[in-house]
Every structure is written in C-alpha cells, then in structure tokens.
Design a protein around this motif. Structure first.
Motif, PDB file in Angstrom:
ATOM      1  N   LEU A 171       0.821  -1.211   0.000  1.00  0.00           N
ATOM      2  CA  LEU A 171       0.000   0.000   0.000  1.00  0.00           C
ATOM      3  C   LEU A 171       0.859   1.267   0.000  1.00  0.00           C
ATOM      4  O   LEU A 171       0.601   2.210  -0.759  1.00  0.00           O
ATOM      5  CB  LEU A 171      -0.917   0.001   1.223  1.00  0.00           C
ATOM      6  CG  LEU A 171      -2.146  -0.897   1.157  1.00  0.00           C
ATOM      7  CD1 LEU A 171      -2.801  -0.995   2.526  1.00  0.00           C
ATOM      8  CD2 LEU A 171      -3.140  -0.382   0.121  1.00  0.00           C
ATOM      9  N   GLU A 172       1.881   1.284   0.830  1.00  0.00           N
ATOM     10  CA  GLU A 172       2.743   2.463   0.898  1.00  0.00           C
ATOM     11  C   GLU A 172       3.491   2.662  -0.415  1.00  0.00           C
ATOM     12  O   GLU A 172       3.666   3.810  -0.874  1.00  0.00           O
ATOM     13  CB  GLU A 172       3.723   2.338   2.064  1.00  0.00           C
ATOM     14  CG  GLU A 172       4.659   3.526   2.243  1.00  0.00           C
ATOM     15  CD  GLU A 172       3.922   4.834   2.503  1.00  0.00           C
ATOM     16  OE1 GLU A 172       4.537   5.903   2.300  1.00  0.00           O
ATOM     17  OE2 GLU A 172       2.735   4.795   2.902  1.00  0.00           O
ATOM     18  N   PHE A 173       3.922   1.580  -1.038  1.00  0.00           N
ATOM     19  CA  PHE A 173       4.587   1.688  -2.340  1.00  0.00           C
ATOM     20  C   PHE A 173       3.650   2.337  -3.351  1.00  0.00           C
ATOM     21  O   PHE A 173       4.053   3.242  -4.107  1.00  0.00           O
ATOM     22  CB  PHE A 173       5.014   0.307  -2.822  1.00  0.00           C
ATOM     23  CG  PHE A 173       5.463   0.267  -4.247  1.00  0.00           C
ATOM     24  CD1 PHE A 173       6.656   0.853  -4.637  1.00  0.00           C
ATOM     25  CD2 PHE A 173       4.680  -0.350  -5.218  1.00  0.00           C
ATOM     26  CE1 PHE A 173       7.071   0.825  -5.964  1.00  0.00           C
ATOM     27  CE2 PHE A 173       5.089  -0.384  -6.545  1.00  0.00           C
ATOM     28  CZ  PHE A 173       6.287   0.207  -6.920  1.00  0.00           C
ATOM     29  N   CYS A 174       2.400   1.906  -3.391  1.00  0.00           N
ATOM     30  CA  CYS A 174       1.445   2.477  -4.331  1.00  0.00           C
ATOM     31  C   CYS A 174       1.228   3.958  -4.060  1.00  0.00           C
ATOM     32  O   CYS A 174       1.175   4.775  -4.992  1.00  0.00           O
ATOM     33  CB  CYS A 174       0.120   1.717  -4.253  1.00  0.00           C
ATOM     34  SG  CYS A 174       0.208   0.014  -4.864  1.00  0.00           S
ATOM     35  N   ARG A 175       1.107   4.324  -2.799  1.00  0.00           N
ATOM     36  CA  ARG A 175       0.905   5.738  -2.455  1.00  0.00           C
ATOM     37  C   ARG A 175       2.108   6.587  -2.881  1.00  0.00           C
ATOM     38  O   ARG A 175       1.948   7.690  -3.421  1.00  0.00           O
ATOM     39  CB  ARG A 175       0.655   5.874  -0.953  1.00  0.00           C
ATOM     40  CG  ARG A 175      -0.670   5.241  -0.499  1.00  0.00           C
ATOM     41  CD  ARG A 175      -0.891   5.435   0.984  1.00  0.00           C
ATOM     42  NE  ARG A 175      -2.137   4.815   1.426  1.00  0.00           N
ATOM     43  CZ  ARG A 175      -2.219   3.826   2.315  1.00  0.00           C
ATOM     44  NH1 ARG A 175      -1.107   3.344   2.871  1.00  0.00           N
ATOM     45  NH2 ARG A 175      -3.386   3.322   2.653  1.00  0.00           N
ATOM     46  N   LEU A 176       3.309   6.064  -2.647  1.00  0.00           N
ATOM     47  CA  LEU A 176       4.513   6.797  -3.053  1.00  0.00           C
ATOM     48  C   LEU A 176       4.604   6.916  -4.568  1.00  0.00           C
ATOM     49  O   LEU A 176       5.003   7.957  -5.109  1.00  0.00           O
ATOM     50  CB  LEU A 176       5.761   6.094  -2.510  1.00  0.00           C
ATOM     51  CG  LEU A 176       6.016   6.186  -1.012  1.00  0.00           C
ATOM     52  CD1 LEU A 176       7.218   5.322  -0.642  1.00  0.00           C
ATOM     53  CD2 LEU A 176       6.246   7.620  -0.587  1.00  0.00           C
ATOM     54  N   LEU A 177       4.233   5.858  -5.259  1.00  0.00           N
ATOM     55  CA  LEU A 177       4.296   5.860  -6.716  1.00  0.00           C
ATOM     56  C   LEU A 177       3.340   6.903  -7.292  1.00  0.00           C
ATOM     57  O   LEU A 177       3.688   7.653  -8.220  1.00  0.00           O
ATOM     58  CB  LEU A 177       3.943   4.462  -7.235  1.00  0.00           C
ATOM     59  CG  LEU A 177       4.406   4.060  -8.634  1.00  0.00           C
ATOM     60  CD1 LEU A 177       5.899   4.276  -8.812  1.00  0.00           C
ATOM     61  CD2 LEU A 177       4.052   2.594  -8.888  1.00  0.00           C
ATOM     62  N   ILE A 178       2.147   6.972  -6.726  1.00  0.00           N
ATOM     63  CA  ILE A 178       1.169   7.968  -7.167  1.00  0.00           C
ATOM     64  C   ILE A 178       1.681   9.378  -6.877  1.00  0.00           C
ATOM     65  O   ILE A 178       1.626  10.277  -7.727  1.00  0.00           O
ATOM     66  CB  ILE A 178      -0.184   7.721  -6.484  1.00  0.00           C
ATOM     67  CG1 ILE A 178      -0.788   6.400  -6.960  1.00  0.00           C
ATOM     68  CG2 ILE A 178      -1.147   8.878  -6.758  1.00  0.00           C
ATOM     69  CD1 ILE A 178      -1.967   5.927  -6.141  1.00  0.00           C
ATOM     70  N   ARG A 179       2.207   9.575  -5.662  1.00  0.00           N
ATOM     71  CA  ARG A 179       2.681  10.889  -5.245  1.00  0.00           C
ATOM     72  C   ARG A 179       3.850  11.365  -6.109  1.00  0.00           C
ATOM     73  O   ARG A 179       4.001  12.556  -6.387  1.00  0.00           O
ATOM     74  CB  ARG A 179       3.088  10.829  -3.774  1.00  0.00           C
ATOM     75  CG  ARG A 179       3.092  12.166  -3.050  1.00  0.00           C
ATOM     76  CD  ARG A 179       3.397  11.939  -1.575  1.00  0.00           C
ATOM     77  NE  ARG A 179       2.457  11.003  -0.969  1.00  0.00           N
ATOM     78  CZ  ARG A 179       2.755  10.168   0.014  1.00  0.00           C
ATOM     79  NH1 ARG A 179       3.978  10.144   0.522  1.00  0.00           N
ATOM     80  NH2 ARG A 179       1.841   9.364   0.508  1.00  0.00           N
ATOM     81  N   SER A 180       4.695  10.440  -6.547  1.00  0.00           N
ATOM     82  CA  SER A 180       5.878  10.802  -7.335  1.00  0.00           C
ATOM     83  C   SER A 180       5.540  11.192  -8.765  1.00  0.00           C
ATOM     84  O   SER A 180       6.373  11.769  -9.466  1.00  0.00           O
ATOM     85  CB  SER A 180       6.863   9.629  -7.363  1.00  0.00           C
ATOM     86  OG  SER A 180       6.380   8.594  -8.217  1.00  0.00           O
ATOM     87  N   ARG A 181       4.332  10.808  -9.221  1.00  0.00           N
ATOM     88  CA  ARG A 181       3.918  11.029 -10.602  1.00  0.00           C
ATOM     89  C   ARG A 181       4.902  10.384 -11.577  1.00  0.00           C
ATOM     90  O   ARG A 181       5.242  10.955 -12.623  1.00  0.00           O
ATOM     91  CB  ARG A 181       3.720  12.522 -10.902  1.00  0.00           C
ATOM     92  CG  ARG A 181       2.692  13.184  -9.978  1.00  0.00           C
ATOM     93  CD  ARG A 181       2.297  14.571 -10.434  1.00  0.00           C
ATOM     94  NE  ARG A 181       1.548  14.547 -11.692  1.00  0.00           N
ATOM     95  CZ  ARG A 181       0.261  14.244 -11.799  1.00  0.00           C
ATOM     96  NH1 ARG A 181      -0.436  13.893 -10.723  1.00  0.00           N
ATOM     97  NH2 ARG A 181      -0.336  14.277 -12.968  1.00  0.00           N
ATOM     98  N   ALA A 182       5.346   9.197 -11.238  1.00  0.00           N
ATOM     99  CA  ALA A 182       6.239   8.448 -12.124  1.00  0.00           C
ATOM    100  C   ALA A 182       5.502   7.966 -13.361  1.00  0.00           C
ATOM    101  O   ALA A 182       6.100   7.761 -14.420  1.00  0.00           O
ATOM    102  CB  ALA A 182       6.844   7.266 -11.387  1.00  0.00           C
ATOM    103  N   HIS A 183       4.192   7.726 -13.232  1.00  0.00           N
ATOM    104  CA  HIS A 183       3.348   7.336 -14.360  1.00  0.00           C
ATOM    105  C   HIS A 183       3.892   6.104 -15.091  1.00  0.00           C
ATOM    106  O   HIS A 183       4.089   6.130 -16.308  1.00  0.00           O
ATOM    107  CB  HIS A 183       3.182   8.492 -15.343  1.00  0.00           C
ATOM    108  CG  HIS A 183       2.461   9.675 -14.770  1.00  0.00           C
ATOM    109  ND1 HIS A 183       1.263   9.583 -14.098  1.00  0.00           N
ATOM    110  CD2 HIS A 183       2.785  10.995 -14.763  1.00  0.00           C
ATOM    111  CE1 HIS A 183       0.873  10.777 -13.709  1.00  0.00           C
ATOM    112  NE2 HIS A 183       1.774  11.660 -14.081  1.00  0.00           N
TER     113      HIS A 183
END
Length: 512
Positions: free
Chosen positions: A252-264
């Motif tokens: 879950l935390e990985f997904c939240r960080l990925l979204i926040r980073s806008r890595a897309h």
C-alpha cells in the motif's frame, strides 16, 4: 582484477526472451562488486556461438568467473565452465544460483572445472572471495561455499542472510558494463523482496531463502524505478517477487509513493490469492498496475493439498473476482501432468477456469527441482534416482516422466474465454474515478475490436488530464502513426521524450 559474471541458457531456450534473460541476482552481484571498485562485467552468452564466446573469454581474461546455474541451464553452464578452464587454467571458476546451491556435490564432481559453489544468497560471500583473491589469498574458511578438497566435497558454515536489502546497490545500476545484455529488457524486471511465505512442495524458494521473507522498503523500490526511468527510459516494469503483496502495508505504501511521485509507470506483479483484497487492488490499479499473476495450479482441492498450496478454489474465485472488479488483467499459472491426477481433478480445474475467466494463463507440466519437498519425497520413495539431474539431458525432469502436452480441454478453458464487455471500463471509472491504467487497457481493448476512434478518446483523456504522463502521448502517437498522421505522431513522440528523454520506442519511432 576483472570479474566476469556470466549466464548462458540451454540452446533450446535461446529464442525465449525471458529464459534467456540474466537472472536478476547476477546483476545484484555485479553492482556490489563495482560499488567497491572491482572491474565487474556481466555477460549473457545465451545467443552467442561457441567461437564468439571463446573469443570474448580470451579478450576479457577474467581472474574470477562467476556462472549462474539453474536447472534448465545446468548442462550449458557446466559446458561454459569447461571452456573457460581450457582457455585459462588459472581462472577461479565459481558456480552459484538455484541449482548449484542444492546440487553442489554434482557440480563439484570428479573432473569438474568448477573451483567452488556459492550456496544461496551470494553478495556477501562473493565480495569476501573477490577481496581475498585480490590480496593473494584463497577461500579457506569462507562461509557459504562448497568446494572440493582432494577426494571429497567440503561444505563451510551457512552464511547469515543480509539483514537490510536496502543497503544493496540497485541491480540495474551498472548494466551498461556488460556483453550481450538487452539493457532495457533486463532493467524491466525488478526484485523487491527475497523469499516466499508459502511452502509449496514443487518450489525451491523456501529452501533457497531459508524460509525467511525479507523486503526492500517502499522508498527504496521507488528510488530504483525512478533511476531506471531516467537512465534507461523505461515506463513499464515487472516486479518479480514470489508474492509481491506478502506485506500488505508495504504494498500500500509503495502504491501511495508511486502515485505521489507522478512516475506514471505501468507494471505487473505476482501474488497469492490469500494476499489480495479489493482495497489493495484499487491502490495498485491507481498506481499503474495493469496485470496480476496468481498461482492457481489446480481447481481440485485434493491436488492443491498434494502440491502444498494451502489455498482453496473458493479463495481463488474471491481473489479473481476482486482483480476483475477493479479492472486489472488476471493471469493464472496452472500445473498439468501431475501423477495421480484424475479426470475429476482435471474437470475441477476446467470448471474453475470457466468461473474465473482469466485474461491469460500458463500451463506447465509438474517438474522436479532440487531443494524441493517434491523431489526429496520422490527420491526417498525410489521414483527417481538422486542423480537424475546429472544423467538426464532434458531441460526439465518431469514428475510424469516424458514431457506431456497440457490437456486440450484445459487449454480451451483458458483460451476460449469470451472477450470482456467494453462497458466494464465505464463501470471501473465510476468506481475508481479517473485512472490512467483504465484508459490504457480500454484503449487497447477498443483497438483490438477495430474501434480506433474510441481508443483515441481514451488516450486523449490521459493527455488532457495528465499532460506529464508519457503513456497518453506514446499510445496516441502510435495510433496516429498507424493512421498515417505522421506529423501528429511525431509531435506526440517528442512530448514523450521531453518527459522521458531515453524512452527507446519513441526514439526509434523518430528514427533516432
């Protein structure tokens, strides 16, 4: 001192883009060596001729040669060691990997060109070995190895597993220091954990990782993804942990960080039916997960018990329903040719596939691997000789004897599934809100259905809502190129390259 870390697949597998890839662990070993100053090179000899391999070994002249050995390439890897020994009698030849770790007695048999085997996790052991050789020492007393002394094989004490996986350098950091490596394809495959919480009888992971599961932190995972995106231009990843969602909080935390980073990015992963739930899957989809692969193996409770799966068909159905509701593609692994499997067992698997309707699937005959409970029990019962891997020239040793084709009825249950209804994407959008992964999957669906106009609307929604998302521009560029609208396509590819300067497909499309 030059260290060469080499892999070679069996000749029959050299056209398979995945089997012919370097094991990720070999890349991690190289990164550890280069971090402390060793001249460490990767070599993938899978597609090379014998003469080209010999020429490369003569040119590189490694002081230390490390070969990755797995069951499917056990003979090819040993043949490579023989070639290296003939060319340079002074070279120290090391074997490691899943097969060598368990079959070190065979690897180090009389006349073997291999000096020693690294058992299990190799980073600390290989670093210590390389440092000793650089200083003129040898491997006496080195933990975590097996080697031949006179007429017997000696095994040293077990090496303690690394406590902090974040302390390791990224396996992708030094891929350009290599020969024969498809760098973009290699970098796509990431490992973010070691070990598996399951204890399936056919899998050697519990034995190899000493029945422990260790995880990289979400921050460390994201950092490597951003590094690979910037260095190699990748926006698609395959996370190859045995069970990516084994630690739900981490996922879950990985997904939240990925979204926040806008890595897309878009990505896929492997999971277990008991480690998935709708909330987690929603976060995964919003973070770009487009496919989840689960090990089903069978729809028969009796066969599942025999394989040590510790899951039920009802749990498979629940997980599959959650995956499909969220709109992530579902891929399944099945096992066939299981001794003792009856028509009723096969019918149960077929019925389960018809109920869950996966998007794709893979069927593999049950095979023996060293270090598995399945193989140990077969040897104890006298069904196979203990030296079967040395005497058999087959890539795999199948539990049913000769390799058999998966039952046609089972394959039809996988491939005969109806295409999803295009209206499902609108339902997903209402449930999840805007999510670029939904648009990507929807656009690809409508293209397959011969509806480029609707596909274009899906891609244009991405670029309108997220102009910093390379997927919208890239897919729109491909669509326009197929329609002969070259100027519009070129503009899209240029937009991708402003976001991801090393994106290979866009560079290729522009002739760069």
């Amino acid at each position: 001192m030059t260290v060469l870390l080499a892999y070679i697949s069996a000749s029959r597998d050299r056209d398979d883009p995945h089997i012919s890839l370097l094991p990720t662990g070999l890349c991690s070993l190289q990164a550890c060596l280069r971090e402390v100053g060793f001249d460490a090179l990767l070599a993938n000899f899978s597609a090379w001729s014998a003469s080209r391999i010999e020429a490369s070994l003569r040119e590189i002249r490694p002081r230390l040669l490390v070969i990755s050995q797995w069951t499917h390439n056990r003979h090819a890897s040993l043949e490579l060691a023989h070639v290296a020994r003939r060319l340079d009698p002074e070279c120290v030849i090391v074997m490691g990997g899943g097969h060598a770790s368990f079959q070190y007695d065979e690897v180090l048999g009389q006349g073997s060109p291999v000096d020693l085997v690294i058992r299990g996790e190799g980073e600390a052991t290989l670093l210590e070995l390389a440092e000793r050789l650089r200083e003129g020492g040898d491997w006496s007393g080195l933990a975590g190895i097996a080697f031949r002394r006179d007429d017997r094989v000696e095994v040293t004490r077990q090496r303690v597993l690394l406590a902090d996986l974040d302390a390791l350098p990224f396996a992708s950091r030094y891929l350009e220091h290599s020969r024969g490596v498809d760098i973009p394809l290699q970098a796509e495959f990431m490992i973010t954990a070691r070990g598996c919480p399951s204890s399936c009888t056919f899998c050697s992971s519990p034995g190899f990782w000493m029945r422990r599961v260790r995880f990289r932190s979400p921050e460390n995972m994201l950092e490597e993804i951003l590094f690979i995106r910037q260095r190699y231009g990748l926006i698609y990843f395959s996370l190859r942990d045995d069970t990516f969602t084994a630690d739900r909080r981490r996922a879950l935390e990985f997904c939240r960080l990925l979204i926040r980073s806008r890595a897309h990015i878009l990505w896929n992963c492997q999971s277990r039916v008991t480690s998935l739930d709708e909330e987690l899957l929603v976060w995964m989809k919003r973070a770009g997960c487009e496919c989840v692969q689960i090990g089903v193996e069978s729809g028969s409770p009796r066969i599942l018990s025999l394989l040590g799966k510790q899951i039920t068909p009802a749990q498979v159905e629940a997980a599959a329903a959650a995956v499909k509701k969220v709109g992530i593609s579902l891929s399944v692994y099945l096992i066939s040719s299981i001794p003792g499997e009856t028509d009723d067992d096969l019918d149960a698997s077929i019925a389960l596939m018809k109920r869950i309707r996966p998007d794709d699937g893979y069927v593999s005959p049950l095979a023996y691997f060293p270090g598995t409970r399945l193989f140990q029990e077969a040897v104890s019962a006298g069904r196979v000789p203990v030296n079967i891997f040395a005497t058999s020239r087959e890539a795999a040793v199948y539990a049913a004897g000769k390799p058999q084709r998966p039952p046609a009825r089972l394959l039809r249950a996988l491939t005969g599934r109806p295409e999803r209804d295009g209206r499902c994407f609108e339902r997903q959008k209402r449930a999840l809100g805007y999510c670029y992964a939904t648009n990507v999957l929807a656009g690809e669906y409508f293209l397959r259905r011969g509806d480029p106009g609707t596909a274009e609307r899906e891609f244009r929604e991405i670029v309108a809502r997220e102009p910093d998302n390379p997927w919208g521009w890239y897919l729109l560029g491909d669509l326009l190129a197929e329609q002969g609208k070259q100027r519009g396509a070129a503009d899209c590819y240029c937009r991708v390259l402003k976001l991801v300067p090393n994106h290979g497909p866009s560079l290729a499309a522009l002739g760069k």
